[in-house]
Every structure is written in C-alpha cells, then in structure tokens.
Write an enzyme that holds these catalytic residues in place. Sequence first.
Site, PDB file in Angstrom:
ATOM      1  N   GLU A  88       0.814  -1.224   0.000  1.00  0.00           N
ATOM      2  CA  GLU A  88       0.000   0.000   0.000  1.00  0.00           C
ATOM      3  C   GLU A  88       0.843   1.267   0.000  1.00  0.00           C
ATOM      4  O   GLU A  88       0.476   2.250  -0.630  1.00  0.00           O
ATOM      5  CB  GLU A  88      -0.964   0.010   1.192  1.00  0.00           C
ATOM      6  N   HIS A 144     -15.860  -0.823   7.515  1.00  0.00           N
ATOM      7  CA  HIS A 144     -16.795  -1.692   8.220  1.00  0.00           C
ATOM      8  C   HIS A 144     -16.411  -1.679   9.680  1.00  0.00           C
ATOM      9  O   HIS A 144     -15.505  -0.967  10.085  1.00  0.00           O
ATOM     10  CB  HIS A 144     -16.858  -3.100   7.600  1.00  0.00           C
TER      11      HIS A 144
END
Lengths: 332, 320
Positions: free
Chosen positions: A74, A136
């Site tokens: 990332e 989430h």
Amino acid sequence: MPGRELAYWQAHVEALHQEMQRDPTVIVMGEDVAGGAGRTDKGIIDAWGGPFGTTRGLIKEFGADRVRDTPISETAFIGAAVGAAMAGYRPWVELMYAHFIGVCLDQLLNNAARAHRILGSEHKVKVPIVVKTWLHVEGILYAIFTHIPGLKVVAPSSPYTVKGLLISSIRDDNPVIFCDNLALLRMKGEVPEEPYTIPIGKADVKKEGKDITLVGMSNMTNVCMQAAEKLEKDGINAEVIDLLSLSPLDEDTILASVRRTKHLVVVDEDYPRCSVAKDIAAVVADKAFDYLDAPIKTVNSPHAVPPYNRFLEHLYPPNPEKVAEAARSILR
Amino acid sequence: MTLKREQLIWAYEMMVLIRRLEESLMDAVAQGKPTYVGHPYSGQEAVAVGVCANLNSNDYLFSSHRAKGWALAKGLDLNKVVAEMWGKVTGASMGRGGEMQMADATAGYMGGNVVVASNLPLACGTALAAKLRGKGQVTVCQFGDGASNQGAFHESLNLSAIWKLPVVWLCENNRYAESTPVEYAVSVPNIAERAKAYNIPGVTVDGQDVLAVYDAAGQAVKRARTGEGPTLVEAKTYRYYGHFFGDKTTRYRTQEEEAAFRAKDCILQFKKKVLEQELLTPKDLESADQRVEVKIAGAMKFAEESRYPTVEELLGDVYV
Ligand SMILES: Cc1ncc(C[n+]2csc(CCOP(=O)(O)OP(=O)(O)O)c2C)c(N)n1
Ligand SMILES: [Mg+2]
C-alpha cells in the site's frame, strides 16, 4: 414510471466505467481490482473485479495499462498513485479496508495532502486522486482523514449518492478519500443511467422536519431515517441531514437546520473521541448555542475495540433505537 | 561516455556553486542574517551533478531532506532556491517549503521530502505516468543509506521491477544516517546488492568522482529511457559537516576518517584530473569560480531584498 434500480456496487462500477470512457487519464489501481492481472494469455477474460465486484468488467474494456492489479504494497502503490496524479493522471486507487491505513498513512498525510501547496508558485501541480476504501465495523476511522488539511473526505449513503459523488470525486482536482460502507454493498435504489455529479462540500436535507435535527453520514443516514420513523410514532417530527461530505464540512446547512429545530443529534459510526460527530457538536455549540433548547447529543460506536463476534457485533454501532432514544432524551 | 567541454565546465561550476552557496549561507547565519543552512551537502556535490548531467528538464527528480544541491543541479533557478532559504515570497515555493519542500515542476524538480523514503513511492508514480505517456521521460529518485532500510524502499523497488518502470533509484551512501553508521544499520556491505532481491541491476560507484557518477547514472538513465526498467545506483560519498548545520560530528566520527574523505574531495579531484589530462585550462576554472561568486552575491542580495509572504500567502491553498 419508476427509474432504473441498481445495487450500490453496480452504481459504483457504472460511475467508474463512465468516467474512464470520458477521460483517458483516469486509471484504476489496487489489490485485485482487475483480478488475475488480466490473464488473457491463459484464456481468462472474465476478471474478478475486486473482492466486492466494484471494478468488475473494467479491465476487459480498458486493458491492463489502465486497470492495474498491485502487489500488497500500500505504501508503494498509493504513493505511486499520488505521483501519477502529480504527473497529470487521475488515479482511482483502492485501499481495501480503511483500517489498513496504518501501513500507508504517510503517503496521504505528507504527500497527497501537500504536494499542490509546496509545488505551488508558478507551475501548478495538482493531486487529483481518489482513494477509495471500504469501511466496516473493524475500522470506520473517518476522523483520521478529516483531521488532515488538504484532503477531501466523502461518504455516500445510497446507490444514487455513490454514483454522483464518485464522478465528482474523480473530476475534483484535490485528493479525495472516498469512504464506502460495506453495509451498503447490496443496497438497492434508483440510479439515473447518464453521468451526474453531486457537489462535494454540500450536505443534503433528506427529510424535512421541525422538532429536531438528526445528522447522519454514510449508512448512519439510513439509521437516522429509520429513527425518524420511530420518532414520528411518538409525535416527533425529525429533520434528517445526509452529510455526504465530511471534509470540507457544510456548516451552513447544519446550522440553518438547528436554528429552526433547536435540537441536535449527530450519528457517527466512528469511535467517539475526536470524531466527526463531536466536531459537529463543537461547531454548533460555538456558532448556534443561543438557538439550542437542549444539550447536543452524539451517538457513536463505543470507545472500545470492536468485538469479532457475530452475536455482539450488532450491539456495537449506533442503531435506530439508540438514535431515537437520544432524540427523546433531549425533547422530554 | 565522455563529457563535452561545455559539460565539463558546467559540472565544475555547478559543484563549486553548491559548495560556495552552502558556505555563504553559513557566513550569513554567522552574521545573524535571517536565513539557514539546512542539511549540509558539502562533500557530496559530485553525486547530484554527475547524475543530473544526464537529465532533461522534462525528466522528473525527487530528492530528500538533503535537497539544495539536487535542486540546483536539476536546474532550479538559483535566485528561487536562495530566496526559499530566506523564507521569502520569491522563493521556489513562495517561502512555505524551505530546503526540504521547495520544488519547481517546470524544471522537473518534484521536491525534497521531510519523511525518509517517502519519496520513493512518488517516483514510482511519475515513472508510471511517463511509461503510460510513452515519451521517454525518466524519473530519478535520490535517497540516503538510511532510507534503504525503510519498507517504502523495498516496496518501491519491487513495484518498479514488476512494472518495469523508467526510474533510477539513486542511493547516496554517505556512511551515516544522522549519527548511525551504515555498517551498523545496513545488512549488506554494498547497498546496491539489495537490487538482487528485486531482480534489477545494482551498481556501486565512487561518489566523489563526478565522471564516474556521470557514467554509472548515464547507463541507468539510458536503460530507463529505452524501456528496460529500473536500476539501483549506489554512490559512496561523505558529508563534511554534521547531519544538520551545528551538529558536532566528533561525537560519532573520528577526525582521521573525516580527513581521509576530505583528501579525496570531489572538486579537488576533478580539478586535478581535467588539468592533468588537459581537458580544461586553469583559466576555464578561474572564470567559473568568478562567475559563481557573482551569481551567489546576486542571489543573496535578491533574497535579502525580497519581501516575506503575507499570512494569507503562507496559509492559503489548503485545496487547489
Ligand atoms: C520516517 C523518518 N524517520 C526519521 C526521520 C528523521 N531523520 C531525518 S534524516 C535522518 C537520517 C537519514 O539518513 P540517510 O537516509 O542516510 O540520509 P542522509 O541524512 O545521510 O542524507 C533521520 C533519521 C525522518 N525524517 N523520517
Ligand atoms: Mg546517510
């Protein structure tokens, strides 16, 4: 005649698809966003399109140059998206889940949010990048992003808003953190076929009301709508604001509403401390205190590590009953 | 590869300019003038100059915290660099960037960086853009020996290798990360060996020899320009002053070590070589020295006389 219905994820793919067709500098990158990295050599043409299908079909139409699977790096690929943006492209890059931000925050905090300012004087450099991330229960984390000057943060609440906000985000010349809530993945709703935009920095009054203002964002807007229904049965007429943009914040719409209803509940799935909800409460206390007839209430998730336990998980985030109860408590 | 006469003069003049600018900033600070020195680069000039001699203005360069020399070698206007060091509105980044964050995309100088190794992922990005655009632009990314221990270094080298990006990874090994010696913190004797793990070429070069740097970087730039992918170039060098200006180096280095590297000074070596081989004349070098003094005096005056940015100019542009 009712309009065409799409699921949230389908509205998402449609927005990306239409923007990639319109503008050849829009590129897509992230883990498994193609899926299999375009293995046409192996006779595989129906690529995965991301773990939740939000990029399905794109590699087939736009090819592996513009729809790029990345290794699980990332820092490197989000930074690369920032660099490509500095050099004239409009990358849409996926950070699979918001709580993975720990491995790459530097690229957003120190590079994406600043490059345009530092490279300021004559030759303007822009960072038109969209960092899309699933939120989430494991990590909602809006506040990490809204804390950073230079980043825009948006959070759609429905199939209609995901398409309009995504198109606006891709066209925006600033870095935009695009917060998709996994709870909305299969939500259905009307979505116009042609491309359209929703202005960033503007909240939407989703339901007018006179007794109390409920401010929601992302799926919490839907929770507020359900809470408003409950309150209606008690004879309480609630106004519901869908924030849509968390940064910049549409203070005007919130303040105008509170000046009328004189009561405010802010609902935010993120941890409570230093959250968007607490921030809005502070803004209203600062700028509309004299209009308030009761203390401001905020409803957040608990300031505790989320349980990995399906019997407890639903107790953790705000729900319509908690919101209705908060509203009743200040209207008594 | 050999440098033409005018390139040799350019290389010499640029090394002297970088050295003398740093000394002039030190003098100005000593006189109580409102400027600063930042991260000293004296001793390492041959690296920036040897590398940048291979670049065009539309090639991209990312530097680190030790940035002034790279900015100048990449073609950033001297006045803009000096004014930025004085925090003036005429600086490259309007006086809001300083050494580490000044930049000028017109010159292809994409800035230094405050965070060690934070620039490597960005370089993957401009290299990706260049590859998609297909016009043969190269990206060079400079960083230190210390940066090669960051995850961002390893992630970026891997990404550049699998995507065959037109990038040159330029590790300036000056033997120290702040006070931490390279042999303590780095697992390999030559950082270039780390290239093996990513299946790309890695070369180590004497960073005090500008011509050697020019050649090694030149081959890496050529590889990138012709679509053959990334290279890791390690230039072994030495900084004469502290990590920052005012840092007392004898707390972690010996005076013998410092003297040994100063004896191989890049400017002295270059002078000796070009005179011995009669590539340049003493007169060539003297006139370059004189031009440098005039330029620096002009730039310091320009900076001193420029105004400061207003509060609005300093805080503006949160968004574009
Ligand atoms: C991520 C990060 N950690 C620590 C620092 C503090 N710091 C600034 S420069 C530096 C040393 C860097 O060493 P090296 O990469 O060898 O470059 P050099 O200073 O020798 O040019 C450190 C530790 C930083 N800027 N960023
Ligand atoms: Mg070092």
